[in-house]
Motif scaffolding. Structure first.
Motif, PDB file in Angstrom:
ATOM      1  N   ILE A  96      -0.531  16.272  33.501  1.00 45.38           N
ATOM      2  CA  ILE A  96      -0.718  15.486  32.283  1.00 45.38           C
ATOM      3  C   ILE A  96      -0.971  16.432  31.113  1.00 45.38           C
ATOM      4  O   ILE A  96      -1.769  17.367  31.224  1.00 45.38           O
ATOM      5  CB  ILE A  96      -1.900  14.513  32.439  1.00 45.38           C
ATOM      6  N   HIS A  97      -0.296  16.197  30.007  1.00 41.68           N
ATOM      7  CA  HIS A  97      -0.517  17.035  28.826  1.00 41.68           C
ATOM      8  C   HIS A  97      -1.930  16.794  28.288  1.00 41.68           C
ATOM      9  O   HIS A  97      -2.406  15.653  28.268  1.00 41.68           O
ATOM     10  CB  HIS A  97       0.508  16.713  27.738  1.00 41.68           C
ATOM     11  N   VAL A  98      -2.581  17.865  27.849  1.00 44.67           N
ATOM     12  CA  VAL A  98      -3.947  17.781  27.347  1.00 44.67           C
ATOM     13  C   VAL A  98      -3.958  17.946  25.832  1.00 44.67           C
ATOM     14  O   VAL A  98      -3.467  18.952  25.303  1.00 44.67           O
ATOM     15  CB  VAL A  98      -4.862  18.848  27.968  1.00 44.67           C
ATOM     16  N   LEU A  99      -4.510  16.965  25.166  1.00 44.06           N
ATOM     17  CA  LEU A  99      -4.776  17.068  23.737  1.00 44.06           C
ATOM     18  C   LEU A  99      -6.256  17.406  23.611  1.00 44.06           C
ATOM     19  O   LEU A  99      -7.120  16.547  23.785  1.00 44.06           O
ATOM     20  CB  LEU A  99      -4.437  15.746  23.055  1.00 44.06           C
ATOM     21  N   MET A 100      -6.550  18.668  23.375  1.00 43.44           N
ATOM     22  CA  MET A 100      -7.929  19.159  23.347  1.00 43.44           C
ATOM     23  C   MET A 100      -8.407  19.231  21.905  1.00 43.44           C
ATOM     24  O   MET A 100      -7.776  19.870  21.071  1.00 43.44           O
ATOM     25  CB  MET A 100      -7.988  20.547  23.994  1.00 43.44           C
ATOM     26  N   LEU A 101      -9.502  18.562  21.625  1.00 45.14           N
ATOM     27  CA  LEU A 101     -10.006  18.511  20.254  1.00 45.14           C
ATOM     28  C   LEU A 101     -11.429  19.039  20.157  1.00 45.14           C
ATOM     29  O   LEU A 101     -12.250  18.813  21.050  1.00 45.14           O
ATOM     30  CB  LEU A 101     -10.028  17.074  19.723  1.00 45.14           C
ATOM     31  N   SER A 102     -11.697  19.727  19.067  1.00 44.82           N
ATOM     32  CA  SER A 102     -13.083  19.935  18.659  1.00 44.82           C
ATOM     33  C   SER A 102     -13.407  18.857  17.638  1.00 44.82           C
ATOM     34  O   SER A 102     -12.533  18.394  16.897  1.00 44.82           O
ATOM     35  CB  SER A 102     -13.282  21.333  18.051  1.00 44.82           C
TER      36      SER A 102
ATOM     37  N   ARG B 128     -11.527  28.613  23.013  1.00 39.17           N
ATOM     38  CA  ARG B 128     -10.281  28.763  22.255  1.00 39.17           C
ATOM     39  C   ARG B 128      -9.132  29.286  23.111  1.00 39.17           C
ATOM     40  O   ARG B 128      -7.960  28.967  22.841  1.00 39.17           O
ATOM     41  CB  ARG B 128     -10.511  29.683  21.057  1.00 39.17           C
ATOM     42  N   ASP B 129      -9.430  30.072  24.131  1.00 38.58           N
ATOM     43  CA  ASP B 129      -8.349  30.627  24.963  1.00 38.58           C
ATOM     44  C   ASP B 129      -7.569  29.533  25.701  1.00 38.58           C
ATOM     45  O   ASP B 129      -6.418  29.748  26.092  1.00 38.58           O
ATOM     46  CB  ASP B 129      -8.906  31.624  25.983  1.00 38.58           C
ATOM     47  N   LEU B 130      -8.185  28.356  25.883  1.00 37.60           N
ATOM     48  CA  LEU B 130      -7.495  27.264  26.560  1.00 37.60           C
ATOM     49  C   LEU B 130      -6.277  26.792  25.777  1.00 37.60           C
ATOM     50  O   LEU B 130      -5.339  26.232  26.343  1.00 37.60           O
ATOM     51  CB  LEU B 130      -8.447  26.086  26.777  1.00 37.60           C
ATOM     52  N   ALA B 131      -6.281  27.041  24.470  1.00 38.65           N
ATOM     53  CA  ALA B 131      -5.164  26.619  23.626  1.00 38.65           C
ATOM     54  C   ALA B 131      -3.874  27.353  23.981  1.00 38.65           C
ATOM     55  O   ALA B 131      -2.786  26.879  23.640  1.00 38.65           O
ATOM     56  CB  ALA B 131      -5.507  26.853  22.155  1.00 38.65           C
ATOM     57  N   ASP B 132      -3.996  28.495  24.660  1.00 39.99           N
ATOM     58  CA  ASP B 132      -2.813  29.279  25.011  1.00 39.99           C
ATOM     59  C   ASP B 132      -2.164  28.817  26.307  1.00 39.99           C
ATOM     60  O   ASP B 132      -1.093  29.313  26.685  1.00 39.99           O
ATOM     61  CB  ASP B 132      -3.190  30.757  25.134  1.00 39.99           C
ATOM     62  N   LEU B 133      -2.791  27.874  27.013  1.00 37.07           N
ATOM     63  CA  LEU B 133      -2.250  27.401  28.277  1.00 37.07           C
ATOM     64  C   LEU B 133      -1.079  26.453  28.048  1.00 37.07           C
ATOM     65  O   LEU B 133      -1.046  25.702  27.074  1.00 37.07           O
ATOM     66  CB  LEU B 133      -3.335  26.671  29.079  1.00 37.07           C
ATOM     67  N   ASP B 134      -0.117  26.506  28.967  1.00 38.95           N
ATOM     68  CA  ASP B 134       0.975  25.538  28.919  1.00 38.95           C
ATOM     69  C   ASP B 134       0.404  24.141  29.111  1.00 38.95           C
ATOM     70  O   ASP B 134      -0.515  23.927  29.907  1.00 38.95           O
ATOM     71  CB  ASP B 134       1.993  25.828  30.014  1.00 38.95           C
ATOM     72  N   GLY B 135       0.944  23.183  28.382  1.00 41.13           N
ATOM     73  CA  GLY B 135       0.505  21.810  28.545  1.00 41.13           C
ATOM     74  C   GLY B 135      -0.779  21.478  27.825  1.00 41.13           C
ATOM     75  O   GLY B 135      -1.398  20.453  28.107  1.00 41.13           O
ATOM     76  N   VAL B 136      -1.205  22.333  26.893  1.00 43.33           N
ATOM     77  CA  VAL B 136      -2.416  22.073  26.114  1.00 43.33           C
ATOM     78  C   VAL B 136      -2.088  22.171  24.627  1.00 43.33           C
ATOM     79  O   VAL B 136      -1.478  23.145  24.178  1.00 43.33           O
ATOM     80  CB  VAL B 136      -3.543  23.070  26.447  1.00 43.33           C
ATOM     81  N   THR B 137      -2.481  21.157  23.871  1.00 44.18           N
ATOM     82  CA  THR B 137      -2.404  21.197  22.414  1.00 44.18           C
ATOM     83  C   THR B 137      -3.823  21.148  21.881  1.00 44.18           C
ATOM     84  O   THR B 137      -4.568  20.205  22.166  1.00 44.18           O
ATOM     85  CB  THR B 137      -1.603  20.002  21.855  1.00 44.18           C
ATOM     86  N   PHE B 138      -4.214  22.177  21.134  1.00 49.38           N
ATOM     87  CA  PHE B 138      -5.578  22.276  20.628  1.00 49.38           C
ATOM     88  C   PHE B 138      -5.611  21.926  19.147  1.00 49.38           C
ATOM     89  O   PHE B 138      -4.864  22.499  18.343  1.00 49.38           O
ATOM     90  CB  PHE B 138      -6.113  23.697  20.838  1.00 49.38           C
ATOM     91  N   VAL B 139      -6.478  20.984  18.784  1.00 52.04           N
ATOM     92  CA  VAL B 139      -6.659  20.591  17.390  1.00 52.04           C
ATOM     93  C   VAL B 139      -8.101  20.938  17.004  1.00 52.04           C
ATOM     94  O   VAL B 139      -9.046  20.287  17.444  1.00 52.04           O
ATOM     95  CB  VAL B 139      -6.386  19.089  17.181  1.00 52.04           C
ATOM     96  N   ASP B 140      -8.251  21.965  16.186  1.00 50.82           N
ATOM     97  CA  ASP B 140      -9.568  22.497  15.849  1.00 50.82           C
ATOM     98  C   ASP B 140     -10.107  21.836  14.577  1.00 50.82           C
ATOM     99  O   ASP B 140     -10.047  22.405  13.493  1.00 50.82           O
ATOM    100  CB  ASP B 140      -9.488  24.013  15.684  1.00 50.82           C
ATOM    101  N   ASN B 141     -10.658  20.648  14.738  1.00 50.77           N
ATOM    102  CA  ASN B 141     -11.236  19.938  13.594  1.00 50.77           C
ATOM    103  C   ASN B 141     -12.533  20.578  13.112  1.00 50.77           C
ATOM    104  O   ASN B 141     -12.871  20.491  11.930  1.00 50.77           O
ATOM    105  CB  ASN B 141     -11.498  18.482  13.967  1.00 50.77           C
ATOM    106  N   PHE B 142     -13.258  21.228  14.023  1.00 51.63           N
ATOM    107  CA  PHE B 142     -14.533  21.827  13.658  1.00 51.63           C
ATOM    108  C   PHE B 142     -14.344  22.911  12.598  1.00 51.63           C
ATOM    109  O   PHE B 142     -15.197  23.099  11.724  1.00 51.63           O
ATOM    110  CB  PHE B 142     -15.217  22.420  14.895  1.00 51.63           C
ATOM    111  N   SER B 143     -13.226  23.619  12.662  1.00 49.75           N
ATOM    112  CA  SER B 143     -12.966  24.704  11.715  1.00 49.75           C
ATOM    113  C   SER B 143     -12.200  24.247  10.480  1.00 49.75           C
ATOM    114  O   SER B 143     -11.889  25.064   9.608  1.00 49.75           O
ATOM    115  CB  SER B 143     -12.185  25.826  12.414  1.00 49.75           C
TER     116      SER B 143
END
Length: 255
Positions: free
Chosen positions: A111-117, A143-158
């Motif tokens: 499952i694709h992961v949409l990872m958010l702060s 932050r290194d998790l953003a480099d994994l395949d199947g992960v989209t990182f949205v850094d709202n905290f920054s």
């Protein structure tokens, strides 16, 4: 393009601060589902939201993660740790490890992961500098998790624009409807999905910044003291609540 989406988390993902006339919280995840539906055939997009306000990261993982995976969505958004951050003591390594394990668990299911702060409210909160430092360290640790395949990182905290008081509700801890729409625009942009113009996100962002607010006696009486009272008595704003949308349901564009 994702056609099935499940969201898990706390008040940030439930949508607290963006209440509809019937009292139900809407929020950024609902906006994201609408954006996905607008960009595709609306009848094919389904959405679930299992988030419950007040939940620390441990209960989010224990109560919501496997339930969301069992729904079999194409993408799961994951956010948590904000309520851990606000406690007097935060076991930072434990929180980071739990977060990391959850991301890998979702990926293991294909499952694709949409990872958010979460958005950063600390400019307006008492003891804001303490919470700001904790959030910055947690975001950096993951932050290194953003480099994994199947992960989209949205850094709202920054996202410094989200710190503007215009995006926050009167309690200064939860985003208002404008703030939730801004987070949704960050998410859709990261996914390569058009942001609906009628949300007015670009227009609001172009307006002059709001003035920094003061925390008055009324603010402490209405928001800070009740929050402290819940902490001292072991209560949570989410006690007795259930997920607002526990199963994948079609997204209605006129909702």
């Amino acid at each position: 393009m994702f056609h099935s989406y499940a969201a898990i988390g706390d008040s940030f993902t439930e949508g607290v601060g963006d209440e509809l006339p019937d009292g139900v919280a809407r929020g950024w995840a609902d906006f994201v589902a609408l954006g996905l539906a607008k960009a595709a055939d609306p009848e094919t997009v389904r959405y679930a939201n299992l988030a419950i306000r007040g939940r620390k990261l441990g209960p989010i993982v224990e109560e919501q993660l496997e339930a969301a995976i069992a729904l079999g969505p194409e993408v799961i958004s994951f956010n948590g740790g904000g309520n851990d951050m606000l406690r007097p003591r935060m076991p930072e390594e434990l929180v980071a490890n739990r977060f990391r394990q959850a991301i890998h668990r979702i990926r293991d299911e294909g499952i694709h992961v949409l990872m958010l702060s979460g958005a950063n409210p600390t400019d307006h909160l008492p003891l804001g500098r303490v919470f700001d430092s904790r959030g910055a360290r947690l975001t950096h640790a993951l932050r290194d998790l953003a480099d994994l395949d199947g992960v989209t990182f949205v850094d709202n905290f920054s996202d410094r624009t989200l710190r503007d008081i215009r995006y926050w509700s009167p309690d200064k801890l939860h985003l208002n409807s404008l703030g939730h729409a801004k987070v949704a625009s960050n998410v859709l942009t990261a996914l390569g999905v058009p942001v609906p113009e009628e949300w007015g996100v670009a227009e609001v962002a172009a307006a002059p910044a709001g003035k920094r607010s003061r925390n008055t006696a009324t603010y402490y009486r209405e928001y800070v003291l009740p929050w402290i009272g819940r902490r001292l008595t072991g209560r949570s704003s989410g006690d007795g609540r259930v997920a607002k949308r526990p199963t994948l349901e079609p997204v209605l564009l006129d909702a």
